[in-house]
Write an enzyme that holds these catalytic residues in place. Structure first.
Site, PDB file in Angstrom:
ATOM      1  CD  GLU A 108      -2.921  -0.935  -0.126  1.00 32.38           C
ATOM      2  OE1 GLU A 108      -2.974   0.168  -0.702  1.00 32.38           O
ATOM      3  OE2 GLU A 108      -3.544  -1.924  -0.525  1.00 32.38           O
ATOM      4  CE1 TYR A 158      -6.667   2.918  -0.436  1.00 30.43           C
ATOM      5  CE2 TYR A 158      -4.288   3.017  -0.053  1.00 30.43           C
ATOM      6  CZ  TYR A 158      -5.391   2.384  -0.598  1.00 30.43           C
ATOM      7  OH  TYR A 158      -5.227   1.211  -1.264  1.00 30.43           O
ATOM      8  CG  ASP A 167      -7.843   4.387  -4.287  1.00 26.76           C
ATOM      9  OD1 ASP A 167      -9.088   4.350  -4.395  1.00 26.76           O
ATOM     10  OD2 ASP A 167      -7.095   3.698  -4.989  1.00 26.76           O
TER      11      ASP A 167
END
Length: 438
Positions: A48, A131, A149
């Site tokens: 991520e 996020y 996102d």
DNA sequence: CATTCGTGGTT
DNA sequence: TAACCAAGAAT
């Protein structure tokens, strides 16, 4: 039945439809990506961070190398920082690498190397924002947290025909609430990934593939004929141009065949990465010479001389000077600036080339000059609080004797490129330089 | 809230 | 080709 209630009912049905169809579509169509091999929270975390503002295809090779070298949070925590930065070389947004390692060190110190199944603790990790918190909690732990996102904002803006400006931070907060309300019971990870997968593969920024979209039938944006204008997004400020004068400084004697490079400061642009020595030549006109910012030591004397030279050969910044004249002026300015700023005395031997490099907010035009190393000036010690008594250029330029560099400088050959992390703009220059020697 | 942080692919 | 923009966070 009141209109409001009816509207809510319709919305609820469209939402249920969306969640169910999207989840099923994802389970049938998800890509086979390296970070989907298992649900190891550390692996999810690393993926991520790397995927922030970065395309999947770009990330894959970096992710493979990174996980091979640092398979656990503890391994990352214990690694030397430069090694982490080197593995990040070319990926961009280099503070991500530092922050990720800082986060790994937190996890090792506070949680024994195990990423905690706790939203607040995950959110508190360095480099982990709203996020990434949602992504880790949902994908690794299947917790019902939204992970919003750019993909998700685009998909939901279209599906629900939302016309708020997605460039505004407040818009993301609102969409997070909506996204959270759509998560199907027990399938948070798959649903959140499905939302992003749809944005990446079908509901793309330009020319969305509505004909193959699993939720096309109830997409309000498409039904309103607005799929091409959604999401609404205000334009970003264009990057400002900068001219940079860089030096390929060759050594002699024990440094024969090597080049002088230096390390950038701890913070800011390209923090801690290595580069060719260079200076800012302000003002858009590539040849113009002007005051440099932030109280850097450039003596009035030097500036007056430079300005005089500029006004003579470059009237009204209309480029009256020939290319050769401009390069000569730039080489002169570069030499004086390196001396004044760094105590580095070199002899310029000619123009080598130029390159353009685009950052998010700056465009560098880099003029590269060749030079031969002279010596390090021994600069007088400055007592605290006496900055106003800094030496004039003439004094600074006077040879006080053999000195040492103030910043972190190194002599390197081509093989040493493998040890230090360089931003791409300098990787290209250095590669071309060494290749040209063959 | 606006700006600062890279790089490369797509249209 | 120039604009757009990609699984954002820190300040």
């Amino acid at each position: 039945m009141p209109a409001g209630e009816d509207e809510r009912k319709v919305k609820t049905e469209a939402s249920r439809y969306f969640s169910t169809e999207l989840l099923n579509w994802y389970l049938a169509n998800k890509r086979d990506l390296p970070w989907r091999k298992n649900r190891d929270p550390y692996r999810v975390w690393v993926s991520e961070i790397m995927l922030q503002q970065t395309r999947v295809d770009t990330v894959i090779p970096y992710y493979e190398r990174f996980m091979e070298k640092f398979p656990t949070a503890a391994a990352l925590a214990e690694a030397p920082e430069p090694e982490v930065l080197k593995l990040w070389e070319g990926l961009g947004y280099y503070s991500r690498a530092r922050n990720l390692q800082a986060g790994a060190r937190e996890v090792l110190a506070l949680y024994g190397g195990i990423v905690p199944d706790d939203k607040d603790k995950v959110a508190a990790l360095r480099g982990v924002g709203p996020y990434t918190t949602g992504a880790i909690m949902s994908i690794a732990f299947n917790r019902p947290e939204p992970a919003v996102d750019g993909n998700v904002m685009r998909v939901l803006s279209r599906y629900f025909c939302l016309e708020e400006d997605i460039a505004k931070p407040a818009t993301r907060v609102g969409i997070e609430k909506l996204a959270g309300s759509l998560i199907p019971e027990g399938s948070a990870g798959d649903f959140n990934q499905g939302l992003m997968e749809l944005g990446a593969l079908v509901c793309t920024p330009k020319s969305p593939g509505c004909l193959t979209c699993p939720v096309m039938m109830h997409c309000e944006g498409r039904m309103a004929g607005k799929e091409h204008i959604l999401p609404i997004k205000s334009k970003a400020k264009p990057p400002r141009p900068e001219t940079r004068l860089a030096a390929l400084i060759t050594g002699s004697g024990e440094h024969e065949g090597k080049l002088l490079v230096r390390q950038r400061p701890e913070t800011g642009l390209l923090a801690q990465m290595w580069e060719l020595p260079h200076v800012l030549a302000e003002s858009g006109a590539a040849g113009s010479v002007k005051r440099r910012g932030r109280g850097k030591v450039v003596s009035a004397e030097l500036e007056i001389a430079a300005a005089a030279a500029a006004s003579e050969s470059m009237p009204a910044d209309q480029g009256g000077a020939s290319l050769m004249e401009r390069h000569a002026m730039q080489a002169d300015y570069l030499t004086r600036a390196l001396s004044s700023d760094e105590g580095l005395l070199v002899r310029p031997t000619g123009w080598w080339g130029e390159t353009e490099h685009v950052f998010s907010h700056i465009v560098w035009n880099v003029q590269v000059f060749r030079a031969e190393f002279g010596f390090w000036q021994q600069l007088p010690e400055l007592a605290p609080g006496t900055e106003s008594e800094l030496p004039t250029a003439a004094e600074a330029a006077a040879p006080y004797g053999e000195g040492v560099p103030r910043a972190n400088y190194r002599w390197i050959g081509p093989e040493q490129m493998k040890e230090l992390a360089f931003p791409n703009v300098f990787v290209r220059i250095l590669r071309d330089y060494w290749h040209g020697l063959d």
